[in-house]
Enzyme design. Structure first.
Site, short mmCIF file in Angstrom:
data_model
loop_
_atom_site.label_atom_id
_atom_site.label_comp_id
_atom_site.label_asym_id
_atom_site.label_seq_id
_atom_site.Cartn_x
_atom_site.Cartn_y
_atom_site.Cartn_z
CB CYS A 29 -31.47 -16.24 28.12
SG CYS A 29 -31.52 -16.76 26.12
NE ARG A 89 -32.14 -13.96 17.71
CZ ARG A 89 -32.38 -15.04 17.92
NH1 ARG A 89 -32.20 -16.07 16.99
NH2 ARG A 89 -32.67 -15.63 18.91
CD GLN A 149 -36.71 -16.45 20.71
OE1 GLN A 149 -36.91 -17.46 21.33
NE2 GLN A 149 -35.60 -15.68 20.74
CG ASP A 209 -37.67 -17.41 24.74
OD1 ASP A 209 -37.26 -18.74 24.92
OD2 ASP A 209 -36.81 -16.51 25.06
CG HIS A 252 -35.22 -18.87 29.20
ND1 HIS A 252 -36.01 -17.95 28.75
CD2 HIS A 252 -34.34 -19.19 28.53
CE1 HIS A 252 -35.36 -17.58 27.46
NE2 HIS A 252 -34.17 -18.18 27.49
CE LYS A 301 -29.76 -24.11 17.94
NZ LYS A 301 -30.52 -23.28 17.30
CG HIS A 361 -32.36 -21.37 26.74
ND1 HIS A 361 -32.07 -20.06 26.40
CD2 HIS A 361 -31.32 -21.95 27.31
CE1 HIS A 361 -30.65 -19.87 27.21
NE2 HIS A 361 -30.50 -21.00 27.79
C1 TSB Z 1 -35.60 -20.59 22.91
N1 TSB Z 1 -32.70 -18.34 23.72
C2 TSB Z 1 -33.24 -19.33 22.67
C3 TSB Z 1 -34.78 -19.13 23.27
O1 TSB Z 1 -34.93 -19.25 24.79
C4 TSB Z 1 -33.47 -18.67 21.37
O2 TSB Z 1 -33.34 -17.41 21.05
N2 TSB Z 1 -33.14 -19.49 20.50
S1 TSB Z 1 -32.97 -19.55 18.87
O3 TSB Z 1 -32.13 -18.28 18.72
O4 TSB Z 1 -33.04 -20.59 18.41
O5 TSB Z 1 -34.45 -18.93 18.49
C5 TSB Z 1 -35.73 -19.27 18.62
C6 TSB Z 1 -36.56 -19.40 17.55
O6 TSB Z 1 -36.45 -18.26 16.84
C7 TSB Z 1 -35.70 -20.32 16.35
O7 TSB Z 1 -35.92 -21.78 16.63
C8 TSB Z 1 -36.63 -19.88 15.10
O8 TSB Z 1 -37.76 -20.44 15.24
C9 TSB Z 1 -37.06 -18.28 15.37
N3 TSB Z 1 -35.96 -17.50 14.54
C10 TSB Z 1 -34.69 -17.15 14.72
N4 TSB Z 1 -34.18 -16.38 13.92
C11 TSB Z 1 -35.40 -15.92 13.32
C12 TSB Z 1 -35.57 -14.77 12.47
N5 TSB Z 1 -34.86 -13.98 11.78
N6 TSB Z 1 -36.85 -14.85 11.91
C13 TSB Z 1 -37.85 -15.36 12.47
N7 TSB Z 1 -37.65 -16.48 13.24
C14 TSB Z 1 -36.33 -16.59 13.69
ZN ZN Z 2 -33.05 -18.57 25.60
#
Ligand code: TSB
Ligand code: ZN
Length: 581
Positions: free
Chosen positions: A277, A306, A324, A326, A328, A412, A458
């Protein structure tokens, strides 16, 4: 659906009693064993055991189970006894784990213990009346577990098991576990060479192998096309950012425990990014915007890092390095609803395309008490949460609410699915954010010529390619649809001497038509190679022999069918093209 053992009163008591039976059997076989806790869980029970020098392996479970059966057959009654704190401390004076438990009990806790034959354990109960009632149980696995779940503490051994009222229920459950193990994407991923892990790369850092890379590329192309049609513009941005970037966004204050630690390069402090983001906010800020430009939709297939606990990482489903799908979306307040609906409709469309039926929408809300995780602005939160409820109600989408699951910047809408093994996970997500645009001082000029702050949505339709691929492997049991399958057509020449040349011609023709083809010209019997083609779950297998050479045709079998069909090569090409589009 299988019963939730923890919630079922009778099964709960039986499983808890069975945990004691397990402990008694372990004590007989490993007299030095000490026991920490043995709770009932959704899937049965476990007991955490300190065995000193000894180690219990998977193959030892059978002998423990045998001992359990012996004790159960002996049929001792189970007695409850209540003790004062002093009596309890005296009774368990040689057991540091039980002393720890007693010392951590509240003043007014009734301390009780249960005895069956030569075994006594501290326990709240209740239990079955006699060990005789425990007949239909099974030990399932053994793993390591840190004392009190803290990696600084000693590693104990955790034995899992399950107990039922009758043989039928036990067998049904064991079949279910067996099937789940077969479907587990970690197994399929290995068999089909989709991804691998290596200690030298690190936990939670999967390597996508060529077959996996094909699937991922297909998924990327699929969603890219859909997003382009909906007016998205895609960018590439670096997978690091400075600490200051994440201080500006608020991640540094609210999301730090999910991030890799900072690294210093020259005078700059960097972090591997956990989210994209902030980068996209800066892309938006690169230009001045008028209300006429909005909505602006910035998409990226973006790599994030992460920190996930080492015990939590799992195949491609929960990783530390992910990509992702992703985007925005920068919108005016009036556009929120329509834009949110467009995202929800895209989610529904994608799920339909992939045949995903078993999912639930979860409205993830803040926990107003958690001031550390969530930005403290009740009005902003209430406004955002209500907006999402309105959209969901207008779309008539059934959902459930979950407090404390929101992102730190806003509520969310998450799509929850159940993997073959383990608890539910989120695939898609769509989030409403009034905070980050403010923190990055984003603006647009409204129709009166005044500066306004946009709202950000997002969203990630697949979530991550990693998790979505894991889920697809389990949904399809490794039988990918033809458009996604790494190898779409496997060619088997009946006899290399006579049919290889023709097979190569067909192979090249199919390659020219952009199909992913394999030519199995090994000197193995046809039956053997056919069986392997089935095991590898190739969507189409061609068997080319004298008849095909003479008639200039091909004979094919579709995965899952016993029927062999002969057609001209052109017909075959058209048939697959039609299937894929
Ligand atoms: C959608 N900032 C927002 C983005 O713009 C975001 O990061 N959202 S999130 O934290 O929910 O992450 C997005 C998606 O990543 C989650 O819905 C999930 O499907 C996936 N995700 C989250 N953590 C993991 C992980 N450790 N391993 C694999 N996929 C993951
Ligand atoms: Zn985001």
């Amino acid at each position: 659906m299988l019963k939730n053992i923890k919630e079922d009163k009778n099964l709960n008591i039986m499983n808890h009693s069975c945990a004691h039976l397990l402990a008694q059997a372990v004590k007989h076989l490993y007299p030095k064993a000490l026991f920490w806790v043995g709770p009932v869980i959704e899937e049965g029970f476990y007991y955490d055991i300190d065995l000193g020098e000894d180690v219990i392996k998977e193959e030892d479970l059978e002998k423990i189970e045998k001992e359990m059966k012996k004790i159960a057959k002996d049929g001792k009654r189970i007695y409850r006894e209540e003790l004062s704190r002093e009596e309890a401390l005296e009774k368990f004076k040689n057991d540091p784990y039980k002393i720890d438990l007693i010392n951590n009990m509240l003043e007014d806790t009734v301390i009780s213990c249960y005895t069956q034959g030569d075994f006594t354990d501290l326990c709240r109960g209740p239990h079955v009346e006699s060990v005789k009632q425990l007949k239909y149980f099974k030990l399932l696995k053994v793993s390591g577990a840190y004392f009190k779940g803290d990696s600084k503490n000693k590693m104990l051994q955790r034995i899992y098991g399950v107990c039922f009222e009758n043989e039928e229920d036990l067998n049904e459950y064991l079949d279910y576990i067996k099937e789940a193990k077969e479907r587990d994407h970690r197994k399929i991923g290995k068999e089909q060479e989709i991804f691998m892990n290596h200690d030298l790369v690190g936990a939670g850092m999967p390597l996508w192998l060529p077959n996996g890379a094909i699937i991922r590329k297909q998924l990327e192309n699929y969603i890219y096309d859909k997003e382009r049609k909906l007016g998205y513009n895609h960018v590439y941005t670096p997978c690091v950012g400075t600490v200051n970037l994440y201080k500006t966004s608020g991640h540094w204050d609210h999301y730090k425990e999910n991030m890799f630690p900072m690294m210093k390069v020259d005078d700059e402090e960097f972090v591997l990014r956990p989210m994209n983001c902030p980068h996209h906010m800066l892309v938006y800020k690169n230009k001045l915007h008028s209300y006429r430009d909005l909505p602006i939709r910035i998409g990226e297939f973006a790599t994030d890092f992460r920190y996930e606990a080492s015990g939590a990482v799992k195949g491609l489903e929960r990783v530390r390095c992910m990509c992702q799908n992703d985007a925005h979306l920068f919108v005016t307040p009036e556009q929120i609803k329509d834009e949110f609906k467009q995202v929800v409709n895209l989610i529904l469309e994608v799920y339909k395309d992939f045949g995903i039926k078993d999912y639930k929408f979860r409205l993830s809300l803040r926990d107003p008490k958690d001031k550390e995780k969530y930005f403290d602005d009740d009005e902003m939160w209430n406004n955002a949460e209500n907006k999402l409820r309105e959209v969901l109600n207008e779309l008539k989408i059934p959902y459930f609410e979950a407090i404390g699951e929101a992102a730190f910047y806003g509520p969310k809408l998450d799509v929850e699915v159940k993997p073959a093994v383990g608890p539910e996970v989120t695939l898609s997500t769509c989030q409403l954010d009034f905070l980050l645009p403010r923190r990055f001082e984003l603006t647009y000029i409204d129709n009166k010529g005044e500066k306004q702050v946009p709202v950000v949505i997002h969203r990630a339709i697949f979530g991550t390619f990693d998790r979505f691929t894991a889920f697809l492997m389990e949904e399809t049991k490794g039988c990918f649809p033809t458009w996604l399958a790494p190898i779409q057509i496997n060619i088997i020449p009946v006899n290399n001497e006579h049919h290889l040349e023709y097979s190569k011609k067909i192979y090249n023709l199919l390659l020219e038509n952009n199909f992913r083809v394999n030519l199995d010209d090994r000197e193995e019997k046809v039956g053997y190679r056919m069986r392997e083609s089935v095991v590898k779950k190739y969507p189409y297998t061609l068997i080319l022999g004298q008849k095909e050479v003479d008639n200039n045709t091909i004979s094919y079998r579709k995965h899952g069918s016993e029927e062999t069909i002969s057609v001209s090569i052109d017909e075959f090409i058209n048939l697959i093209k039609k299937e894929i589009i």
